[in-house]
Motif scaffolding. Sequence first.
Motif, PDB file in Angstrom:
ATOM      1  N   ILE A  15      -2.442  -8.779  12.075  1.00  0.00           N
ATOM      2  CA  ILE A  15      -2.832  -7.625  11.270  1.00  0.00           C
ATOM      3  C   ILE A  15      -1.863  -6.465  11.503  1.00  0.00           C
ATOM      4  N   ILE A  16      -1.588  -6.170  12.781  1.00  0.00           N
ATOM      5  CA  ILE A  16      -0.657  -5.070  13.100  1.00  0.00           C
ATOM      6  C   ILE A  16       0.717  -5.357  12.514  1.00  0.00           C
ATOM      7  N   ASP A  17       1.175  -6.589  12.664  1.00  0.00           N
ATOM      8  CA  ASP A  17       2.495  -6.971  12.171  1.00  0.00           C
ATOM      9  C   ASP A  17       2.577  -6.837  10.658  1.00  0.00           C
ATOM     10  N   GLN A  18       1.624  -7.413   9.936  1.00  0.00           N
ATOM     11  CA  GLN A  18       1.681  -7.407   8.481  1.00  0.00           C
ATOM     12  C   GLN A  18       1.413  -6.020   7.884  1.00  0.00           C
ATOM     13  N   VAL A  19       0.510  -5.262   8.468  1.00  0.00           N
ATOM     14  CA  VAL A  19       0.261  -3.905   7.976  1.00  0.00           C
ATOM     15  C   VAL A  19       1.515  -3.051   8.121  1.00  0.00           C
ATOM     16  N   SER A  20       2.197  -3.165   9.270  1.00  0.00           N
ATOM     17  CA  SER A  20       3.426  -2.386   9.483  1.00  0.00           C
ATOM     18  C   SER A  20       4.515  -2.805   8.507  1.00  0.00           C
ATOM     19  N   LYS A  21       4.646  -4.108   8.250  1.00  0.00           N
ATOM     20  CA  LYS A  21       5.675  -4.590   7.328  1.00  0.00           C
ATOM     21  C   LYS A  21       5.386  -4.178   5.893  1.00  0.00           C
ATOM     22  N   ILE A  22       4.135  -4.315   5.471  1.00  0.00           N
ATOM     23  CA  ILE A  22       3.772  -3.951   4.101  1.00  0.00           C
ATOM     24  C   ILE A  22       3.939  -2.451   3.892  1.00  0.00           C
ATOM     25  N   TYR A  23       3.585  -1.659   4.895  1.00  0.00           N
ATOM     26  CA  TYR A  23       3.764  -0.207   4.783  1.00  0.00           C
ATOM     27  C   TYR A  23       5.243   0.137   4.612  1.00  0.00           C
ATOM     28  N   ILE A  24       6.088  -0.441   5.467  1.00  0.00           N
ATOM     29  CA  ILE A  24       7.526  -0.170   5.381  1.00  0.00           C
ATOM     30  C   ILE A  24       8.064  -0.628   4.034  1.00  0.00           C
ATOM     31  N   LYS A  25       7.669  -1.814   3.618  1.00  0.00           N
ATOM     32  CA  LYS A  25       8.176  -2.378   2.373  1.00  0.00           C
ATOM     33  C   LYS A  25       7.790  -1.528   1.163  1.00  0.00           C
ATOM     34  N   THR A  26       6.612  -0.933   1.193  1.00  0.00           N
ATOM     35  CA  THR A  26       6.111  -0.171   0.040  1.00  0.00           C
ATOM     36  C   THR A  26       6.309   1.339   0.179  1.00  0.00           C
ATOM     37  N   HIS A  27       6.986   1.791   1.224  1.00  0.00           N
ATOM     38  CA  HIS A  27       7.223   3.229   1.405  1.00  0.00           C
ATOM     39  C   HIS A  27       8.688   3.569   1.710  1.00  0.00           C
ATOM     40  N   PHE A  28       9.511   2.560   2.023  1.00  0.00           N
ATOM     41  CA  PHE A  28      10.903   2.800   2.402  1.00  0.00           C
ATOM     42  C   PHE A  28      11.847   2.070   1.459  1.00  0.00           C
ATOM     43  N   ILE A  29      12.995   2.684   1.219  1.00  0.00           N
ATOM     44  CA  ILE A  29      14.092   2.009   0.538  1.00  0.00           C
ATOM     45  C   ILE A  29      14.899   1.261   1.592  1.00  0.00           C
ATOM     46  N   LEU A  30      15.467   0.126   1.216  1.00  0.00           N
ATOM     47  CA  LEU A  30      16.243  -0.668   2.165  1.00  0.00           C
ATOM     48  C   LEU A  30      17.328   0.179   2.819  1.00  0.00           C
ATOM     49  N   HIS A  31      17.419   0.106   4.149  1.00  0.00           N
ATOM     50  CA  HIS A  31      18.369   0.837   4.996  1.00  0.00           C
ATOM     51  C   HIS A  31      17.989   2.310   5.185  1.00  0.00           C
ATOM     52  N   GLU A  32      16.822   2.694   4.724  1.00  0.00           N
ATOM     53  CA  GLU A  32      16.340   4.055   5.002  1.00  0.00           C
ATOM     54  C   GLU A  32      15.830   4.120   6.438  1.00  0.00           C
ATOM     55  N   SER A  33      16.051   5.245   7.099  1.00  0.00           N
ATOM     56  CA  SER A  33      15.615   5.384   8.483  1.00  0.00           C
ATOM     57  C   SER A  33      14.961   6.741   8.706  1.00  0.00           C
ATOM     58  N   VAL A  34      14.076   6.776   9.681  1.00  0.00           N
ATOM     59  CA  VAL A  34      13.388   8.008  10.079  1.00  0.00           C
ATOM     60  C   VAL A  34      13.484   8.124  11.594  1.00  0.00           C
ATOM     61  N   ASP A  35      13.960   9.250  12.094  1.00  0.00           N
ATOM     62  CA  ASP A  35      14.050   9.472  13.535  1.00  0.00           C
ATOM     63  C   ASP A  35      12.675   9.820  14.097  1.00  0.00           C
ATOM     64  N   VAL A  36      12.198   9.012  15.025  1.00  0.00           N
ATOM     65  CA  VAL A  36      10.949   9.302  15.731  1.00  0.00           C
ATOM     66  C   VAL A  36      11.268  10.073  17.001  1.00  0.00           C
ATOM     67  N   PHE A  37      12.200   9.534  17.780  1.00  0.00           N
ATOM     68  CA  PHE A  37      12.777  10.210  18.936  1.00  0.00           C
ATOM     69  C   PHE A  37      14.286  10.024  18.849  1.00  0.00           C
ATOM     70  N   SER A  38      15.009  10.640  19.752  1.00  0.00           N
ATOM     71  CA  SER A  38      16.466  10.468  19.743  1.00  0.00           C
ATOM     72  C   SER A  38      16.857   9.025  20.059  1.00  0.00           C
ATOM     73  N   TRP A  39      15.973   8.301  20.752  1.00  0.00           N
ATOM     74  CA  TRP A  39      16.255   6.934  21.162  1.00  0.00           C
ATOM     75  C   TRP A  39      15.438   5.898  20.399  1.00  0.00           C
ATOM     76  N   PHE A  40      14.659   6.325  19.407  1.00  0.00           N
ATOM     77  CA  PHE A  40      13.834   5.391  18.641  1.00  0.00           C
ATOM     78  C   PHE A  40      13.784   5.803  17.178  1.00  0.00           C
ATOM     79  N   LYS A  41      14.066   4.841  16.291  1.00  0.00           N
ATOM     80  CA  LYS A  41      14.049   5.102  14.859  1.00  0.00           C
ATOM     81  C   LYS A  41      13.255   4.021  14.127  1.00  0.00           C
ATOM     82  N   ILE A  42      12.643   4.410  13.015  1.00  0.00           N
ATOM     83  CA  ILE A  42      12.124   3.441  12.067  1.00  0.00           C
ATOM     84  C   ILE A  42      13.241   3.199  11.062  1.00  0.00           C
ATOM     85  N   TYR A  43      13.804   2.017  11.082  1.00  0.00           N
ATOM     86  CA  TYR A  43      14.972   1.703  10.270  1.00  0.00           C
ATOM     87  C   TYR A  43      14.689   0.403   9.515  1.00  0.00           C
TER      88      TYR A  43
END
Length: 207
Positions: A15-43
């Motif tokens: 559930i955690i895996d698929q919810v995270s993937k579906i959210y990213i797929k339906t809210h992000f453009i391919l290769h889009e990234s968001v900085d969470v911390f300086s050492w961690f990004k949602i990419y």
Amino acid sequence: MSLKKALALIVIILIIDQVSKIYIKTHFILHESVDVFSWFKIYFIENDGMAWGTKLSDFSSFISDRTAKVSLTLFRVVAIFGIGYWLYDATKKQTSRILILAISLIFAGALGNIIDSVFYGVFFNDSMGQVAAFLPDSGGYDTWLHGRVVDMLYFPLFEVDLPEWFPFYAGKRFNFFEPVFNIADVAISTGFVMLIVFNKQAFPSKK
């Protein structure tokens, strides 16, 4: 550890895996990234092959990328049945809790990525230059078994310019940690690490 508890853990990870993937797929453009911390990004990237984007066709010029993709997906499907039986047998024999937990993690992670490979090509349209839609009227970006695995967890902990005398990567910029992965990959890696680190507890020797 009972089979019911193992299945509950698998369902939670899926559930955690698929919810995270579906959210990213339906809210992000391919290769889009968001900085969470300086050492961690949602990419957001998509993986068409194995670990680090490796494809079966990379090892042989006699197999096309599409044939290699189907072969890899079918191999994963067959493998998941083997892992599932291993889990069933381990719980039935009441083996080590560490072993059952590790198998459960590996099974959940493998199944999570199989779902992407089998279904995502049909369920979503392309993410290149647009945010993908779920079950679009125009159809998916590919056919069954040709889906791409969604990855989004990126930990660029540090970068360093390597000196000219450094072997293999002389003068290049080294990024640690470069691979982008997902929750399913974390589950698989954790399961394998547990089997290695706690090998004696997972496979106790018979007296």
